[in-house]
Design a protein around this motif. Structure first.
Motif, short mmCIF file in Angstrom:
data_model
loop_
_atom_site.label_atom_id
_atom_site.label_comp_id
_atom_site.label_asym_id
_atom_site.label_seq_id
_atom_site.Cartn_x
_atom_site.Cartn_y
_atom_site.Cartn_z
N ASN A 68 0.83 -1.21 0.00
CA ASN A 68 0.00 0.00 0.00
C ASN A 68 0.86 1.25 0.00
N ALA A 69 0.21 2.39 -0.19
CA ALA A 69 0.94 3.66 -0.33
C ALA A 69 1.69 4.05 0.94
N ILE A 70 1.20 3.62 2.09
CA ILE A 70 1.83 4.00 3.35
C ILE A 70 3.17 3.30 3.53
N SER A 71 3.26 2.05 3.09
CA SER A 71 4.49 1.29 3.32
C SER A 71 5.52 1.45 2.20
N LYS A 72 5.22 2.23 1.18
CA LYS A 72 6.17 2.43 0.09
C LYS A 72 7.32 3.32 0.54
N GLN A 73 8.48 3.01 0.06
CA GLN A 73 9.65 3.83 0.29
C GLN A 73 9.74 4.88 -0.82
N PRO A 74 10.34 6.04 -0.55
CA PRO A 74 10.46 7.07 -1.60
C PRO A 74 11.14 6.54 -2.87
N GLU A 75 12.12 5.67 -2.72
CA GLU A 75 12.81 5.13 -3.89
C GLU A 75 11.86 4.32 -4.76
N ASP A 76 10.94 3.57 -4.12
CA ASP A 76 9.95 2.78 -4.86
C ASP A 76 9.03 3.70 -5.68
N GLU A 77 8.60 4.78 -5.07
CA GLU A 77 7.71 5.70 -5.76
C GLU A 77 8.43 6.39 -6.92
N ILE A 78 9.69 6.73 -6.73
CA ILE A 78 10.47 7.34 -7.81
C ILE A 78 10.61 6.36 -8.96
#
Length: 65
Positions: free
Chosen positions: A2-12
């Protein structure tokens, strides 16, 4: 995941993958989304009463362009 457990690197990495690795297209899309959200905040602040927000109003200094 889910969006809460994503790391910034994953979103990038997801944003870059969506634009096939084109960094300029990714940045342009993010800037366009930012402008849209700033407009939405402006509209919401016009529609929101002072008492409803307990005196809080969005300020442009937090969202400097």
């Amino acid at each position: 995941m889910n969006a809460i457990s994503k790391q910034p690197e994953d979103e990038i990495n997801e944003a870059l993958a969506y634009h096939q690795g084109d960094v300029r297209a990714t940045i342009a899309a993010l800037l366009a989304e930012r402008e849209f959200l700033l407009r939405e905040i402006e509209y919401a602040s016009l529609a929101m009463s002072y008492g409803f927000a307990r005196g809080w109003k969005p300020g442009q200094q937090k969202f400097a362009r």
